[in-house]
Design a protein around this motif. Structure first.
Motif, short mmCIF file in Angstrom:
data_model
loop_
_atom_site.label_atom_id
_atom_site.label_comp_id
_atom_site.label_asym_id
_atom_site.label_seq_id
_atom_site.Cartn_x
_atom_site.Cartn_y
_atom_site.Cartn_z
N ASN A 1 0.83 -1.20 0.00
CA ASN A 1 0.00 0.00 0.00
C ASN A 1 0.87 1.25 0.00
O ASN A 1 2.03 1.22 0.43
CB ASN A 1 -0.92 0.02 1.22
N GLU A 2 0.27 2.35 -0.43
CA GLU A 2 1.03 3.61 -0.52
C GLU A 2 1.60 4.05 0.83
O GLU A 2 2.71 4.59 0.88
CB GLU A 2 0.14 4.74 -1.07
N ASN A 3 0.85 3.84 1.91
CA ASN A 3 1.32 4.35 3.20
C ASN A 3 2.69 3.75 3.57
O ASN A 3 3.55 4.44 4.13
CB ASN A 3 0.29 4.09 4.30
N LEU A 4 2.90 2.50 3.24
CA LEU A 4 4.18 1.84 3.53
C LEU A 4 5.30 2.45 2.70
O LEU A 4 6.40 2.72 3.20
CB LEU A 4 4.04 0.34 3.24
N MET A 5 5.03 2.68 1.42
CA MET A 5 6.06 3.20 0.53
C MET A 5 6.31 4.69 0.77
O MET A 5 7.46 5.16 0.69
CB MET A 5 5.66 2.96 -0.93
N VAL B 1 9.43 9.32 2.71
CA VAL B 1 9.50 10.52 3.55
C VAL B 1 10.65 10.41 4.55
O VAL B 1 11.35 11.39 4.84
CB VAL B 1 8.15 10.76 4.27
N ALA B 2 10.89 9.21 5.07
CA ALA B 2 12.02 9.01 5.99
C ALA B 2 13.34 9.32 5.28
O ALA B 2 14.24 9.94 5.87
CB ALA B 2 12.02 7.58 6.52
N HIS B 3 13.46 8.92 4.01
CA HIS B 3 14.67 9.22 3.24
C HIS B 3 14.79 10.72 3.02
O HIS B 3 15.89 11.29 3.15
CB HIS B 3 14.64 8.48 1.91
N MET B 4 13.68 11.37 2.68
CA MET B 4 13.69 12.83 2.48
C MET B 4 14.16 13.55 3.74
O MET B 4 14.99 14.46 3.68
CB MET B 4 12.29 13.31 2.09
N LYS B 5 13.61 13.14 4.86
CA LYS B 5 13.95 13.79 6.12
C LYS B 5 15.43 13.61 6.43
O LYS B 5 16.10 14.56 6.88
CB LYS B 5 13.10 13.22 7.26
N ALA B 6 15.95 12.42 6.16
CA ALA B 6 17.37 12.16 6.41
C ALA B 6 18.26 13.00 5.50
O ALA B 6 19.40 13.33 5.86
CB ALA B 6 17.68 10.68 6.20
N ASP C 1 -4.21 10.27 -6.91
CA ASP C 1 -4.98 10.74 -5.75
C ASP C 1 -4.45 10.12 -4.46
O ASP C 1 -4.27 10.82 -3.45
CB ASP C 1 -6.46 10.39 -5.91
N SER C 2 -4.25 8.82 -4.49
CA SER C 2 -3.81 8.11 -3.29
C SER C 2 -2.42 8.57 -2.85
O SER C 2 -2.17 8.81 -1.66
CB SER C 2 -3.81 6.60 -3.53
N TRP C 3 -1.52 8.69 -3.81
CA TRP C 3 -0.16 9.11 -3.47
C TRP C 3 -0.12 10.54 -2.97
O TRP C 3 0.61 10.87 -2.03
CB TRP C 3 0.76 8.94 -4.68
N LEU C 4 -0.91 11.43 -3.57
CA LEU C 4 -0.92 12.82 -3.13
C LEU C 4 -1.46 12.94 -1.71
O LEU C 4 -0.86 13.62 -0.86
CB LEU C 4 -1.76 13.68 -4.08
N ALA C 5 -2.56 12.27 -1.43
CA ALA C 5 -3.17 12.35 -0.09
C ALA C 5 -2.23 11.80 0.97
O ALA C 5 -2.05 12.41 2.04
CB ALA C 5 -4.49 11.60 -0.08
N GLU C 6 -1.62 10.65 0.70
CA GLU C 6 -0.75 10.03 1.69
C GLU C 6 0.56 10.81 1.84
O GLU C 6 1.09 10.95 2.96
CB GLU C 6 -0.45 8.58 1.30
N THR C 7 1.09 11.33 0.73
CA THR C 7 2.31 12.13 0.81
C THR C 7 2.07 13.41 1.59
O THR C 7 2.89 13.81 2.44
CB THR C 7 2.82 12.46 -0.60
N ARG C 8 0.95 14.07 1.32
CA ARG C 8 0.63 15.30 2.03
C ARG C 8 0.56 15.05 3.54
O ARG C 8 1.10 15.81 4.35
CB ARG C 8 -0.70 15.86 1.52
N ARG C 9 -0.09 13.95 3.92
CA ARG C 9 -0.28 13.63 5.34
C ARG C 9 1.06 13.33 6.02
O ARG C 9 1.38 13.91 7.07
CB ARG C 9 -1.22 12.43 5.48
N GLU D 1 3.69 16.33 6.11
CA GLU D 1 3.36 17.32 7.14
C GLU D 1 3.80 16.84 8.52
O GLU D 1 4.37 17.59 9.32
CB GLU D 1 1.86 17.60 7.14
N LEU D 2 3.56 15.56 8.81
CA LEU D 2 3.96 15.00 10.11
C LEU D 2 5.48 15.03 10.27
O LEU D 2 5.98 15.12 11.39
CB LEU D 2 3.44 13.57 10.23
N ALA D 3 6.20 14.93 9.16
CA ALA D 3 7.66 14.92 9.20
C ALA D 3 8.26 16.33 9.14
O ALA D 3 9.49 16.48 9.13
CB ALA D 3 8.20 14.08 8.06
N GLY D 4 7.41 17.35 9.08
CA GLY D 4 7.91 18.71 9.01
C GLY D 4 8.35 19.14 7.63
O GLY D 4 9.12 20.09 7.48
#
Length: 385
Positions: free
Chosen positions: A141-145, A150-155, A172-180, A183-186
């Motif tokens: 699922n997208e949330n896992l990927m 996002v963890a790589h981006m933050k690093a 749609d799915s990737w945009l919604a999950e990426t946005r969420r 944001e949590l990762a700053g």
């Protein structure tokens, strides 16, 4: 009257060596794939993998009927109904892209035929409801990927992010999950653009993204159309990092994107970098075996995540078939129902992309082991995390 028995030569050979019971009935598997049209670079590798699958299970012949949906949602729906009504299949694998597969979900429920998705979106199996009860997916699922991305981006110290993706359910799915998760990762999403997979230019979207000056840009697309933003951004001198999704993990993307693909990073299943995995990783053996089989048949470096999607679906399906045939005869509603239940009882099955434990509330069953970060270097995939 005894049921008709049809054995492959492999099954006959097994019976000659071992004491085995006569086959109860043939098992019929339907397959809907995008073998032509914009999604052909996804469907063709899946068809290649299906051609390598075993045609026998414990003395019973397995028949695969493959239909092309031409990357079209309406044709995918027609193909599904034809496989059930004319070919009397017990289960269906398909199709190659999210929008068309979403259209198959209510038909699977209507026909009471299990569907193993070969498309990625979480929307195919979530939220769980009576329709999705008949649908399963052995693809992350997208949330896992997104979490790995996002963890790589933050690093990497990324603070601002641009986005361009398909104007469909996948995007749609990737945009919604990426946005969420961003944001949590700053990480601030400063621009979001969309395009259609049949577009031949994304110049306007590229200029808007460049104007927002993000530290990195995520492209949420699949197959060769994913190369369009990649090339457009690099040709116009974008200096930041470009992230892609697992939808571009095939050689055709590398061929189309060429030198402009260099440096792109994305989260994907371990099979893409099978030989680079730790020897103790249980996924490595399955992923390496598939890669060797596939490349022996189709050439060096031909392995694709879309081939793995079909192969992994078969790994889970064959285990479920073994359980279902003990309680019902293939070709009957009882067998299809038993097969659905057996798929839902999948436990700790190792595939080329993860370890799946499916339940009534989770029809995927993968955890963080199913996501690795890969970078394109010198026209090849390189494991980076």
């Amino acid at each position: 009257m005894k049921p008709r028995i049809r054995l492959t030569s492999g099954a006959l050979f097994s019976c000659a060596l071992l004491s085995c019971s006569p086959a109860i009935a043939d098992i019929n598997v339907g397959v809907v794939l995008s073998l032509t049209g914009p999604a052909a670079s996804l469907g063709v590798p899946a068809k290649n993998a299906i051609d390598l699958l075993p045609r026998e299970l414990g003395g019973e012949a397995i028949h695969y009927t493959v239909l092309d949906d031409a990357s079209d949602t309406t044709q995918a729906s027609r193909a599904f109904r034809r496989l059930v009504d004319e070919h009397k299949v017990d289960v269906i694998l398909g199709t190659s892209v999210t929008p068309a597969t979403l259209a198959l979900v209510p038909i699977a429920h209507e026909k009471q035929v299990p569907l193993l998705s070969l498309a990625a979106s979480a929307k195919i199996v979530e939220p769980m409801d009576p329709q999705r009860r008949w649908v399963f997916k052995v693809i992350q699922n997208e949330n896992l990927m997104v979490a790995a991305t996002v963890a790589h981006m933050k690093a990497q110290g990324i603070k601002t992010l641009g986005y361009i993706g398909f104007a469909d359910a996948y995007g749609d799915s990737w945009l919604a999950e990426t946005r969420r998760q961003a944001e949590l990762a700053g990480i601030k999403l400063v621009a979001a653009e969309r395009y259609v997979k049949t577009d031949t230019s994304v110049t306007a979207q590229t200029l808007k993204l460049l104007g927002a000056r993000p530290d990195a840009i995520l492209v949420a697309a699949s197959g060769t159309p994913g190369a369009l933003p990649q090339k457009s951004l690099r040709e116009r001198g974008y200096p930041g990092g470009i992230y892609q999704t697992y939808g571009i993990a095939n050689r055709e993307f590398l061929r189309i994107a060429g030198k402009d693909a260099e440096g792109a990073v994305f989260a994907v299943g371990p099979v893409v970098v099978a030989s680079q995995l730790d020897a103790a990783n249980p996924i490595r053996a399955i992923a390496t075996d598939l890669t060797q089989r596939y490349e022996a048949a189709y050439g060096k470096d031909s392995m694709s995540v879309f081939a793995a999607n079909a192969w992994d679906a078969s790994i889970v399906l064959q285990q479920a078939l073994k359980a279902a045939r003990d309680s019902a005869k293939p070709g009957t509603p009882e067998f299809r129902s038993a097969l659905r239940d057996a798929l839902e009882a999948t436990r700790d099955v190792v595939t080329s992309q993860g370890i799946s434990t499916i339940s009534a509330s989770d029809h995927v069953g993968y955890d963080a082991r199913a996501a690795v970060m890969v970078q394109i270097k010198n026209g090849a995939w390189r494991y980076v995390q």
